[in-house]
Write an enzyme that holds these catalytic residues in place. Structure first.
Site, PDB file in Angstrom:
ATOM      1  N   ASP A 165     -53.296  11.056 -16.152  1.00  0.00           N
ATOM      2  CA  ASP A 165     -53.198  10.205 -15.020  1.00  0.00           C
ATOM      3  C   ASP A 165     -54.199  11.113 -13.990  1.00  0.00           C
ATOM      4  O   ASP A 165     -54.606  12.055 -14.089  1.00  0.00           O
ATOM      5  CB  ASP A 165     -51.785  10.063 -14.206  1.00  0.00           C
ATOM      6  CG  ASP A 165     -51.707   9.263 -13.053  1.00  0.00           C
ATOM      7  OD1 ASP A 165     -52.267   8.584 -12.866  1.00  0.00           O
ATOM      8  OD2 ASP A 165     -50.880   9.962 -12.070  1.00  0.00           O
ATOM      9  N   ASP A 217     -54.114  11.178  -9.778  1.00  0.00           N
ATOM     10  CA  ASP A 217     -53.239  11.567  -8.764  1.00  0.00           C
ATOM     11  C   ASP A 217     -52.138  12.198  -9.121  1.00  0.00           C
ATOM     12  O   ASP A 217     -51.345  11.676  -9.991  1.00  0.00           O
ATOM     13  CB  ASP A 217     -53.082  10.476  -7.673  1.00  0.00           C
ATOM     14  CG  ASP A 217     -54.418  10.084  -7.136  1.00  0.00           C
ATOM     15  OD1 ASP A 217     -54.998  10.601  -6.401  1.00  0.00           O
ATOM     16  OD2 ASP A 217     -54.766   8.870  -7.361  1.00  0.00           O
TER      17      ASP A 217
END
Length: 267
Positions: free
Chosen positions: A11, A13
Protein backbone atom coordinates in the site's frame (compact mmCIF):
# COMPACT_ATOMS: atom_id res chain seq x y z
CA UNK A 1 10.19 -16.57 -7.23
CA UNK A 2 12.32 -13.55 -8.01
CA UNK A 3 16.09 -13.61 -7.66
CA UNK A 4 15.67 -11.61 -4.46
CA UNK A 5 13.22 -14.10 -2.92
CA UNK A 6 9.75 -12.63 -2.48
CA UNK A 7 7.88 -10.28 -4.78
CA UNK A 8 6.06 -7.39 -3.12
CA UNK A 9 2.74 -5.62 -3.28
CA UNK A 10 2.46 -2.70 -0.88
CA UNK A 11 0.00 0.00 0.00
CA UNK A 12 1.11 3.61 -0.50
CA UNK A 13 -0.47 5.82 2.17
CA UNK A 14 0.37 4.68 5.69
CA UNK A 15 3.14 2.38 4.46
CA UNK A 16 5.48 4.46 2.29
CA UNK A 17 4.16 7.95 2.98
CA UNK A 18 2.01 9.54 5.63
CA UNK A 19 0.41 12.97 5.24
CA UNK A 20 2.75 13.77 2.32
CA UNK A 21 5.86 12.83 4.33
CA UNK A 22 8.16 9.88 3.77
CA UNK A 23 7.85 7.07 6.30
CA UNK A 24 11.43 6.63 7.57
CA UNK A 25 13.09 3.66 5.90
CA UNK A 26 10.70 3.53 2.93
CA UNK A 27 13.29 4.96 0.54
CA UNK A 28 15.89 2.43 1.70
CA UNK A 29 13.49 -0.49 1.27
CA UNK A 30 12.43 0.59 -2.23
CA UNK A 31 16.10 1.15 -3.13
CA UNK A 32 16.90 -2.36 -1.93
CA UNK A 33 14.13 -3.86 -4.07
CA UNK A 34 15.30 -1.95 -7.15
CA UNK A 35 18.95 -2.86 -6.57
CA UNK A 36 17.99 -6.55 -6.33
CA UNK A 37 15.65 -6.39 -9.37
CA UNK A 38 12.82 -7.56 -7.13
CA UNK A 39 9.39 -7.20 -8.78
CA UNK A 40 7.12 -4.91 -6.76
CA UNK A 41 3.97 -2.86 -7.15
CA UNK A 42 2.71 0.06 -5.06
CA UNK A 43 -1.08 -0.01 -4.66
CA UNK A 44 -3.60 2.67 -3.85
CA UNK A 45 -7.39 2.72 -3.69
CA UNK A 46 -7.28 6.39 -4.66
CA UNK A 47 -8.57 6.76 -8.23
CA UNK A 48 -8.03 10.52 -8.58
CA UNK A 49 -4.49 10.46 -9.89
CA UNK A 50 -2.71 8.78 -12.78
CA UNK A 51 0.47 6.78 -12.07
CA UNK A 52 2.42 9.73 -13.53
CA UNK A 53 0.80 12.09 -11.01
CA UNK A 54 1.54 9.71 -8.16
CA UNK A 55 5.14 9.23 -9.24
CA UNK A 56 5.61 13.02 -9.10
CA UNK A 57 3.98 13.14 -5.65
CA UNK A 58 6.26 10.37 -4.35
CA UNK A 59 9.35 12.01 -5.83
CA UNK A 60 8.62 15.10 -3.74
CA UNK A 61 8.86 12.94 -0.62
CA UNK A 62 12.14 11.38 -1.76
CA UNK A 63 10.76 8.11 -3.18
CA UNK A 64 11.75 7.20 -6.74
CA UNK A 65 9.13 4.75 -8.00
CA UNK A 66 8.55 4.16 -11.72
CA UNK A 67 5.09 4.77 -13.18
CA UNK A 68 4.81 1.11 -14.18
CA UNK A 69 5.24 0.10 -10.51
CA UNK A 70 2.14 2.04 -9.39
CA UNK A 71 -1.25 0.32 -9.51
CA UNK A 72 -4.44 2.25 -8.74
CA UNK A 73 -8.05 1.22 -8.27
CA UNK A 74 -8.74 3.19 -11.47
CA UNK A 75 -6.37 0.96 -13.46
CA UNK A 76 -7.85 -2.16 -11.87
CA UNK A 77 -11.37 -0.94 -12.69
CA UNK A 78 -10.48 -0.15 -16.31
CA UNK A 79 -8.85 -3.56 -16.72
CA UNK A 80 -11.87 -5.30 -15.21
CA UNK A 81 -14.31 -3.52 -17.53
CA UNK A 82 -12.10 -4.16 -20.56
CA UNK A 83 -12.28 -7.88 -19.79
CA UNK A 84 -15.99 -7.84 -19.01
CA UNK A 85 -17.24 -5.76 -21.92
CA UNK A 86 -14.50 -4.75 -24.41
CA UNK A 87 -15.10 -1.42 -26.14
CA UNK A 88 -17.98 -0.55 -23.85
CA UNK A 89 -19.31 2.79 -22.64
CA UNK A 90 -19.53 4.43 -19.26
CA UNK A 91 -20.89 7.45 -17.46
CA UNK A 92 -18.07 8.40 -15.13
CA UNK A 93 -17.98 10.37 -11.91
CA UNK A 94 -14.30 10.83 -11.19
CA UNK A 95 -11.12 12.61 -12.14
CA UNK A 96 -8.25 12.18 -14.58
CA UNK A 97 -6.87 9.01 -12.99
CA UNK A 98 -10.12 7.20 -13.75
CA UNK A 99 -11.07 8.79 -17.07
CA UNK A 100 -7.55 8.32 -18.46
CA UNK A 101 -7.51 4.65 -17.44
CA UNK A 102 -10.90 4.03 -19.05
CA UNK A 103 -9.95 5.86 -22.26
CA UNK A 104 -6.77 3.80 -22.47
CA UNK A 105 -8.89 0.66 -22.07
CA UNK A 106 -10.91 1.67 -25.13
CA UNK A 107 -13.98 2.92 -23.30
CA UNK A 108 -16.29 5.67 -24.50
CA UNK A 109 -17.50 8.27 -21.99
CA UNK A 110 -21.18 9.07 -22.50
CA UNK A 111 -24.30 10.22 -20.70
CA UNK A 112 -26.58 8.36 -23.13
CA UNK A 113 -27.50 4.79 -22.34
CA UNK A 114 -24.05 3.75 -21.03
CA UNK A 115 -23.19 0.14 -20.28
CA UNK A 116 -21.89 1.21 -16.87
CA UNK A 117 -22.04 3.96 -14.31
CA UNK A 118 -18.51 4.13 -12.89
CA UNK A 119 -18.04 5.99 -9.62
CA UNK A 120 -14.60 7.02 -8.43
CA UNK A 121 -12.97 9.53 -6.14
CA UNK A 122 -13.28 13.24 -6.84
CA UNK A 123 -12.58 16.42 -4.91
CA UNK A 124 -16.00 17.87 -5.79
CA UNK A 125 -18.99 15.55 -5.99
CA UNK A 126 -21.74 17.21 -8.05
CA UNK A 127 -25.35 16.71 -6.97
CA UNK A 128 -26.32 16.97 -10.63
CA UNK A 129 -23.85 14.22 -11.60
CA UNK A 130 -25.03 11.97 -8.76
CA UNK A 131 -28.66 12.50 -9.80
CA UNK A 132 -27.80 11.59 -13.41
CA UNK A 133 -25.99 8.47 -12.18
CA UNK A 134 -29.05 7.43 -10.17
CA UNK A 135 -31.32 7.77 -13.20
CA UNK A 136 -28.93 5.85 -15.45
CA UNK A 137 -28.68 3.00 -12.92
CA UNK A 138 -32.48 2.98 -12.64
CA UNK A 139 -32.63 2.67 -16.43
CA UNK A 140 -30.38 -0.37 -16.50
CA UNK A 141 -26.75 0.78 -16.41
CA UNK A 142 -24.53 -1.55 -14.38
CA UNK A 143 -23.11 0.11 -11.27
CA UNK A 144 -19.34 -0.07 -10.65
CA UNK A 145 -17.32 1.74 -7.98
CA UNK A 146 -13.54 1.92 -7.79
CA UNK A 147 -13.33 1.31 -4.03
CA UNK A 148 -15.48 1.15 -0.88
CA UNK A 149 -13.54 3.70 1.21
CA UNK A 150 -16.18 5.82 2.94
CA UNK A 151 -14.06 8.81 3.86
CA UNK A 152 -10.70 10.33 3.19
CA UNK A 153 -8.47 12.82 5.00
CA UNK A 154 -7.98 16.51 4.34
CA UNK A 155 -6.35 19.36 6.24
CA UNK A 156 -9.78 20.45 7.46
CA UNK A 157 -10.92 16.94 8.46
CA UNK A 158 -12.69 14.01 6.85
CA UNK A 159 -14.09 14.13 3.32
CA UNK A 160 -16.81 11.85 1.91
CA UNK A 161 -15.20 9.31 -0.39
CA UNK A 162 -16.37 6.82 -3.00
CA UNK A 163 -18.04 4.40 -0.61
CA UNK A 164 -20.17 7.11 0.99
CA UNK A 165 -21.41 8.43 -2.36
CA UNK A 166 -21.95 4.87 -3.62
CA UNK A 167 -24.16 4.25 -0.57
CA UNK A 168 -26.27 7.28 -1.53
CA UNK A 169 -26.76 5.96 -5.08
CA UNK A 170 -27.45 2.45 -3.79
CA UNK A 171 -30.06 3.76 -1.35
CA UNK A 172 -31.80 5.73 -4.10
CA UNK A 173 -31.77 2.91 -6.68
CA UNK A 174 -31.78 -0.29 -4.66
CA UNK A 175 -28.78 -1.40 -6.74
CA UNK A 176 -25.50 -2.15 -4.98
CA UNK A 177 -22.25 -1.37 -6.80
CA UNK A 178 -19.51 -3.85 -7.59
CA UNK A 179 -16.36 -2.56 -5.90
CA UNK A 180 -13.14 -3.36 -7.76
CA UNK A 181 -10.54 -1.93 -5.36
CA UNK A 182 -9.36 -3.29 -2.01
CA UNK A 183 -10.55 -5.34 -0.18
CA UNK A 184 -11.64 -7.08 -3.39
CA UNK A 185 -8.82 -9.60 -4.07
CA UNK A 186 -9.38 -8.85 -7.75
CA UNK A 187 -7.14 -5.81 -7.34
CA UNK A 188 -4.39 -7.99 -5.87
CA UNK A 189 -4.66 -10.48 -8.71
CA UNK A 190 -4.56 -7.79 -11.38
CA UNK A 191 -1.44 -6.31 -9.74
CA UNK A 192 0.17 -9.77 -9.62
CA UNK A 193 -0.47 -10.18 -13.35
CA UNK A 194 1.03 -6.77 -14.01
CA UNK A 195 4.37 -7.82 -12.47
CA UNK A 196 4.21 -11.43 -13.64
CA UNK A 197 4.19 -12.79 -10.09
CA UNK A 198 2.42 -15.64 -8.30
CA UNK A 199 0.60 -15.35 -5.01
CA UNK A 200 2.73 -18.06 -3.38
CA UNK A 201 5.87 -15.95 -3.82
CA UNK A 202 4.41 -12.52 -3.03
CA UNK A 203 3.94 -10.50 0.14
CA UNK A 204 1.36 -7.79 0.73
CA UNK A 205 2.45 -4.95 3.04
CA UNK A 206 -0.33 -2.73 4.35
CA UNK A 207 -1.45 -0.54 7.22
CA UNK A 208 -5.13 -1.53 7.28
CA UNK A 209 -6.59 -4.83 8.43
CA UNK A 210 -9.92 -4.29 6.68
CA UNK A 211 -8.52 -3.62 3.21
CA UNK A 212 -4.82 -4.47 2.81
CA UNK A 213 -4.56 -7.56 5.00
CA UNK A 214 -7.98 -8.88 4.04
CA UNK A 215 -7.44 -8.54 0.30
CA UNK A 216 -3.96 -10.04 0.53
CA UNK A 217 -5.26 -12.95 2.56
CA UNK A 218 -8.14 -13.61 0.14
CA UNK A 219 -5.77 -13.48 -2.82
CA UNK A 220 -3.56 -16.14 -1.22
CA UNK A 221 -0.66 -13.85 -0.25
CA UNK A 222 1.29 -13.71 2.97
CA UNK A 223 0.70 -10.35 4.64
CA UNK A 224 2.59 -7.89 6.80
CA UNK A 225 0.77 -5.25 8.84
CA UNK A 226 2.85 -2.15 9.56
CA UNK A 227 1.83 0.18 12.38
CA UNK A 228 2.48 3.51 10.65
CA UNK A 229 -1.06 4.00 9.38
CA UNK A 230 -4.64 3.12 10.32
CA UNK A 231 -4.55 -0.18 12.23
CA UNK A 232 -2.69 -0.70 15.49
CA UNK A 233 -2.09 -3.83 17.56
CA UNK A 234 -5.28 -3.28 19.58
CA UNK A 235 -7.63 -2.83 16.61
CA UNK A 236 -5.90 -5.65 14.70
CA UNK A 237 -6.91 -8.07 17.45
CA UNK A 238 -10.59 -7.31 16.82
CA UNK A 239 -10.56 -8.94 13.38
CA UNK A 240 -11.25 -12.67 12.88
CA UNK A 241 -8.16 -13.02 10.69
CA UNK A 242 -4.50 -12.21 11.30
CA UNK A 243 -1.60 -10.99 9.20
CA UNK A 244 1.38 -13.28 8.75
CA UNK A 245 3.49 -10.75 10.68
CA UNK A 246 3.14 -7.36 12.39
CA UNK A 247 6.02 -4.86 12.19
CA UNK A 248 6.46 -1.36 13.53
CA UNK A 249 7.20 0.07 10.10
CA UNK A 250 8.60 -0.70 6.68
CA UNK A 251 12.02 0.18 8.09
CA UNK A 252 11.97 -3.24 9.79
CA UNK A 253 12.15 -4.84 6.32
CA UNK A 254 15.35 -3.09 5.28
CA UNK A 255 18.09 -5.67 4.87
CA UNK A 256 15.70 -8.62 4.98
CA UNK A 257 13.62 -8.27 1.80
CA UNK A 258 14.67 -11.74 0.63
CA UNK A 259 12.98 -13.30 3.65
CA UNK A 260 11.36 -10.76 6.01
CA UNK A 261 10.39 -13.51 8.44
CA UNK A 262 14.02 -14.20 9.32
CA UNK A 263 15.48 -12.08 12.09
CA UNK A 264 18.30 -9.73 11.21
CA UNK A 265 21.75 -10.92 12.13
CA UNK A 266 22.65 -9.90 15.67
CA UNK A 267 19.04 -9.93 16.87
Amino acid sequence: MSKAGFNYLMDMDGVLVREEHLVPGADQFIGELRDNDTPFMVLTNNSIYTPRDLRARLLRTGLDIPEEAIWTSALATAGFLQEQRPGGSAYVIGESGLTTALHNAGYIMTERDPDYVVLGETRTYSFEAITRAIRLVENGARFIATNPDEKGPSREGSLPATGAVAALIEKATGRAPYYVGKPNPLMMRSALRAIGAHSENTLMIGDRMDTDVRSGLEAGLQTILVLTGISDTTTAELFPYRPTAVMASIADLVGRSRNPFEEKSGE
